[in-house]
Design an enzyme around this catalytic site. Structure first.
Site, PDB file in Angstrom:
ATOM      1  N   LYS A  40      15.345 -27.540 -22.251  1.00  0.00           N
ATOM      2  CA  LYS A  40      14.203 -27.179 -23.106  1.00  0.00           C
ATOM      3  C   LYS A  40      14.035 -28.308 -24.117  1.00  0.00           C
ATOM      4  O   LYS A  40      14.352 -28.159 -25.305  1.00  0.00           O
ATOM      5  CB  LYS A  40      14.478 -25.826 -23.781  1.00  0.00           C
ATOM      6  CG  LYS A  40      13.244 -25.169 -24.341  1.00  0.00           C
ATOM      7  CD  LYS A  40      13.369 -23.659 -24.266  1.00  0.00           C
ATOM      8  CE  LYS A  40      12.178 -23.003 -24.938  1.00  0.00           C
ATOM      9  NZ  LYS A  40      12.005 -21.615 -24.580  1.00  0.00           N
ATOM     10  N   SER A  75      12.479 -14.898 -26.308  1.00  0.00           N
ATOM     11  CA  SER A  75      13.091 -16.111 -26.871  1.00  0.00           C
ATOM     12  C   SER A  75      12.744 -16.207 -28.340  1.00  0.00           C
ATOM     13  O   SER A  75      11.571 -16.060 -28.708  1.00  0.00           O
ATOM     14  CB  SER A  75      12.529 -17.361 -26.197  1.00  0.00           C
ATOM     15  OG  SER A  75      12.867 -17.390 -24.849  1.00  0.00           O
ATOM     16  N   ARG A 111      14.053 -18.513 -13.373  1.00  0.00           N
ATOM     17  CA  ARG A 111      13.159 -19.314 -14.214  1.00  0.00           C
ATOM     18  C   ARG A 111      12.621 -20.472 -13.383  1.00  0.00           C
ATOM     19  O   ARG A 111      13.394 -21.281 -12.865  1.00  0.00           O
ATOM     20  CB  ARG A 111      13.937 -19.852 -15.407  1.00  0.00           C
ATOM     21  CG  ARG A 111      13.148 -20.679 -16.411  1.00  0.00           C
ATOM     22  CD  ARG A 111      14.076 -21.070 -17.570  1.00  0.00           C
ATOM     23  NE  ARG A 111      13.372 -21.533 -18.746  1.00  0.00           N
ATOM     24  CZ  ARG A 111      13.273 -22.819 -19.104  1.00  0.00           C
ATOM     25  NH1 ARG A 111      13.813 -23.771 -18.353  1.00  0.00           N
ATOM     26  NH2 ARG A 111      12.637 -23.159 -20.205  1.00  0.00           N
TER      27      ARG A 111
HETATM   28  N1  TZP Z   1      15.647 -21.456 -24.355  1.00  0.00           N
HETATM   29  C1  TZP Z   1      16.219 -21.998 -25.422  1.00  0.00           C
HETATM   30  S1  TZP Z   1      17.267 -23.255 -24.998  1.00  0.00           S
HETATM   31  C2  TZP Z   1      16.945 -23.029 -23.357  1.00  0.00           C
HETATM   32  C3  TZP Z   1      16.037 -22.015 -23.177  1.00  0.00           C
HETATM   33  C4  TZP Z   1      15.503 -21.543 -21.889  1.00  0.00           C
HETATM   34  C5  TZP Z   1      17.556 -23.851 -22.287  1.00  0.00           C
HETATM   35  C6  TZP Z   1      19.042 -23.641 -22.173  1.00  0.00           C
HETATM   36  O1  TZP Z   1      19.531 -24.416 -21.115  1.00  0.00           O
HETATM   37  P1  TZP Z   1      20.926 -25.164 -21.173  1.00  0.00           P
HETATM   38  O2  TZP Z   1      20.908 -26.029 -19.954  1.00  0.00           O
HETATM   39  O3  TZP Z   1      21.999 -24.117 -21.104  1.00  0.00           O
HETATM   40  O4  TZP Z   1      20.973 -25.938 -22.430  1.00  0.00           O
END
Ligand code: TZP
Length: 208
Positions: free
Chosen positions: A140, A111, A42
């Site tokens: 996010k 997602s 990503r």
């Molecule tokens: N989609 C929903 S939450 C997220 C994504 C890509 C980020 C999750 O990252 P982290 O650091 O595990 O909270």
């Protein structure tokens, strides 16, 4: 490719805002050693060409361990690198367009941020879904957390593999498992861990 998606428990995202390009292969190797079942690349700030080069480098490693490599957002990458899948968000290409652009069989994940979106992704033909953010997360930041309350319900309404995501760490994982989660995605907690191998092992033990 390793088993099938329904056997996967821990999905690790190699988010380039947490990892230097020079370290991606070592980090992916640590994830795999710790039992991560699927890896996503990503890089929200990167061009498709940059991601193609990084995906090609990573794929040389992941293929040796039969760990599926999924790229985020851009099906175009899958045209150039034999990655095993593409993951898209609600605002990205539809699953059908991803499959057309890739021009070959591959996994497509989506997602989702609500029960309604999760059910729609299943109808649309996703191979798996991400469901979250469960908790608030700096990875996010613009998305409101959805909490634990719909996790049981999404598992009864959706038969696809469901990966709960967002703000997850070893510290709150048991609450997510108790709420009904069987599979999770971890990004920052895993990437910032002192030992990625040990952190991943502990997570997969909890999910076993
Ligand atoms: N989609 C929903 S939450 C997220 C994504 C890509 C980020 C999750 O990252 P982290 O650091 O595990 O909270």
């Amino acid at each position: 490719m390793k088993g099938n998606l329904s056997e996967c428990r821990l999905y690790g995202i190699l988010d380039l805002s947490y990892v230097d390009d020079a370290d991606i292969v070592a980090v992916a190797e640590a994830m795999i050693k710790g039992g991560v079942d699927l890896i996503q690349l990503r890089g929200k700030e990167r061009t498709i060409n940059e991601l193609v080069d990084l995906a090609a480098e990573l794929h040389e490693l992941t293929i040796r361990f039969s760990t599926p490599l999924i790229v985020n957002d851009h099906a175009e990458i899958a045209k150039k690198v034999p990655v095993e899948g593409v993951h898209v968000g609600q605002e990205d290409d539809s699953i059908e367009v991803v499959r057309q652009k890739a021009g070959r069989e591959l996994l497509v994940g989506k997602s989702t941020h609500s029960l309604k979106q999760a059910m729609a992704a299943q109808r649309e033909g996703a191979d798996y879904i991400g469901f979250g953010p469960i908790f608030a997360t700096p990875t996010k930041p613009d998305y409101a957390p959805i909490g634990l309350s719909d996790i049981k319900r999404v598992h009864t309404e959706v038969s696809l593999p469901i990966f709960c995501i967002g703000g997850l760490s070893i510290d709150n994982l048991q609450s997510v498992i108790d709420a009904g989660a069987k599979r999770v995605v971890m990004v920052s907690a895993l990437l910032k861990a002192h030992s990625i191998v040990d952190y991943a092992r502990c997570t997969t033990d909890m999910l076993a």
